[in-house]
Design an enzyme around this catalytic site. Structure first.
Site, PDB file in Angstrom:
ATOM      1  N   ARG A   1       0.841  -1.204   0.000  1.00 15.88           N
ATOM      2  CA  ARG A   1       0.000   0.000   0.000  1.00 15.88           C
ATOM      3  C   ARG A   1       0.877   1.257   0.000  1.00 15.88           C
ATOM      4  NH1 ARG A   1      -2.952  -3.667  -1.452  1.00 15.88           N
ATOM      5  NH2 ARG A   1      -4.483  -4.659  -0.090  1.00 15.88           N
TER       6      ARG A   1
ATOM      7  N   HIS B   1      -3.781 -16.635   6.388  1.00 11.38           N
ATOM      8  CA  HIS B   1      -5.219 -16.532   6.662  1.00 11.38           C
ATOM      9  C   HIS B   1      -5.627 -17.857   7.291  1.00 11.38           C
ATOM     10  CE1 HIS B   1      -4.265 -14.085   3.073  1.00 11.38           C
ATOM     11  NE2 HIS B   1      -5.203 -13.244   3.486  1.00 11.38           N
TER      12      HIS B   1
ATOM     13  N   HIS C   1     -12.275 -13.149  -2.430  1.00 19.85           N
ATOM     14  CA  HIS C   1     -12.838 -11.827  -2.696  1.00 19.85           C
ATOM     15  C   HIS C   1     -14.105 -11.948  -3.551  1.00 19.85           C
ATOM     16  CE1 HIS C   1      -8.658 -10.674  -1.696  1.00 19.85           C
ATOM     17  NE2 HIS C   1      -9.204  -9.552  -1.279  1.00 19.85           N
TER      18      HIS C   1
ATOM     19  N   ASP D   1     -10.686 -11.211   7.992  1.00 25.74           N
ATOM     20  CA  ASP D   1     -10.456 -10.629   6.678  1.00 25.74           C
ATOM     21  C   ASP D   1     -11.656  -9.724   6.387  1.00 25.74           C
ATOM     22  OD1 ASP D   1      -9.160 -10.137   4.304  1.00 25.74           O
ATOM     23  OD2 ASP D   1      -8.965 -12.237   3.733  1.00 25.74           O
TER      24      ASP D   1
END
Length: 484
Positions: A79, A172, A184, A256
């Site tokens: 990021r 995860h 996703h 998540d």
């Protein structure tokens, strides 16, 4: 009638929200004063270091112990460096090098950068064992396919981050590496018995718990033997019986993003997903990236309603908010090592990861062809490839399935061709294009994705970087003799 203020504050204490743009809006700061646990920063919140530091200071003015989280894995998921690509190689490259001390140093350097910017929680490392070559969402984010190797590097990454004073969140749980779909977009299934999970997927989680990881992130995956038809995020058998009881984890369980299809669709919306995650044993709920004040209030209201109608026990939510508060207290009190950010370390590490199969000669003035690859949501649209590092060498970008091999040979003339791609074994048209070109032209292939068992036939050389970060691209350009 408005929400009970005490229950609203309790609910907010379990939420990690987000906000749009580089400047925290008033509502994002005001909610912190009302009890919101914190915010997650995304690429849209990052312009430059000074701006990020100002943003975190503004959030801290809302509440000094605010949790400020980010996905800064290095490699393909960054990021802070979303505009250029990460100066660090990712986990696959570090796993390929096999130097656990180096992994610790890289993560400590990442942690030092985050700490200097006022970020307190890194939603990393990814400790999934990537056993499926077709995995569309983990891949190079994994230290590898060997549970023992992944466990050792996972523990080192946690140790490095937390030595810098930044809480690590290993993800995860209970393991996303054997999936072939992206949570996703849908709910993946890992149809494996617990005995196999203990051998294949869970050793890295045992290692990070032993290393003192402050947080573990849930996976929106279905493991029928443990979770039935639901994702692990909603499974008490996974979050309590397995993670806490069997593996002894005492830190914060972070979900998540609940906006992901693997959770939101299964629960019927983000609000109901929040309630189900809390009931299952989660402590901090990542709402997602597209968040506004109204969404935060709706989720808080859903939690309060569940407390009122009995779907949630008050003691469970108090426990969750308490663990979030303990995590925040640790980040305020954490001792920081004297280490500072060292991006040159990342470039040096990326060079060590490069593998070459074949002969790298005769590459004078090649035509470099980058094969377009769609980014995952986890990665975002981050630049990759050799382009920024090339010295006087022409580069074109094509879609493999639409590329005209004859036209590429014509453009190259008497020059060799260097084909650059990610996950070439599953790129539509990729293997076919390489085969056609290599049959009549000198071709070198650079694989910047997950190094599957597939190898192109007839090429002069096959170069593997184990990732597509800025550092990986520089390393590949250097080994090819094409860098500035």
């Amino acid at each position: 009638m408005g929400l009970d203020p005490g229950l609203r504050r309790l609910a907010l204490g379990t939420l990690l929200a987000a906000y749009p743009g580089p400047v925290p809006p008033d509502w994002a700061v005001d909610l912190l004063a009302d009890g919101l646990a914190g915010h997650t920063l995304f690429g849209t919140n990052v312009h430059d270091p000074a701006q990020v530091a100002a943003s975190t200071a503004a959030l801290r003015a809302g509440r000094p112990d605010v949790l400020i989280a980010i996905d800064e894995e290095g490699g393909d998921v960054t990021r802070l460096a979303h505009a250029t690509g990460s100066p660090y190689p990712g986990n696959a490259a570090l796993g390929a090098i096999g130097d656990v001390a180096l992994t610790r140093r890289v993560y400590q350097s990442i942690g030092a950068e985050l700490a200097a910017l006022g970020i307190t929680v890194n939603l990393a490392p990814t400790v999934d064992v990537n056993t499926a070559d077709e995995n569309p969402v983990i891949g190079t984010r994994s230290f590898g396919a060997d549970p023992v190797r992944v466990a050792a590097h996972s523990a080192a990454a946690v140790t490095g981050l937390q030595a810098a004073g930044v809480a690590a969140c290993a993800k995860h749980f209970p393991g996303h590496g054997a999936t072939v779909t992206d949570s996703h977009h849908e709910l993946p299934t890992v149809d494996a018995p617990l005995s196999l999970l203990r051998q294949r997927d869970l050793p890295p989680f045992a290692a990070v718990v032993a290393a003192g990881a402050r947080a573990v992130m849930t996976a929106h995956i279905r493991v029928p033997e443990l979770t039935g038809a639901d994702p692990a995020t909603f499974s008490r058998a996974v979050l309590v019986d397995l993670l806490r009881t069997d593996y002894g984890f005492t830190g914060a369980v972070i979900t998540d993003a609940l906006e992901m299809k693997g959770a939101a669709v299964a629960a019927g919306g983000v609000g109901p997903a929040a309630v189900r995650a809390l009931a299952a044993g989660a402590d901090l709920l990542c709402i997602g990236a597209k968040v506004d004040a109204q969404l935060v209030e709706r989720v808080a209201a859903e939690i309060v309603d569940a407390l009122t109608d009995g779907r949630l026990a008050t003691a469970r939510v108090e426990q969750a908010a308490g663990r979030a508060a303990e995590l925040a207290a640790w980040t305020r009190a954490a001792a920081r090592s004297a280490a500072t950010e060292d991006t040159e370390l990342g470039y040096a590490a990326a060079r060590r990861a490069v593998r070459v199969d074949g002969v790298l000669t005769g590459l004078d003035r090649p035509l470099v062809v980058q094969l377009h690859t769609e980014s995952t949501i986890a990665e975002g649209r981050v630049p990759w490839g050799l382009g920024p590092h090339l010295d006087g060498v022409s580069e074109i970008r094509v879609i493999a399935a639409e590329a005209d091999a004859a036209r590429l040979r014509e453009l190259a003339g008497d020059r060799p061709i260097v084909l650059v791609g990610r996950h070439l074994h599953r790129l539509p048209g990729g293997p076919e294009l390489i085969a056609v070109l290599a049959a009549e032209h000198p071709v070198t292939v650079v694989e910047m994705g997950w190094p599957a068992q597939w190898r192109p036939v007839g090429v002069r050389a096959f170069v593997t970087t184990y990732g597509a970060s800025h550092a990986n691209g520089r390393a590949a350009a250097e080994v090819l003799g094409l860098a500035r």
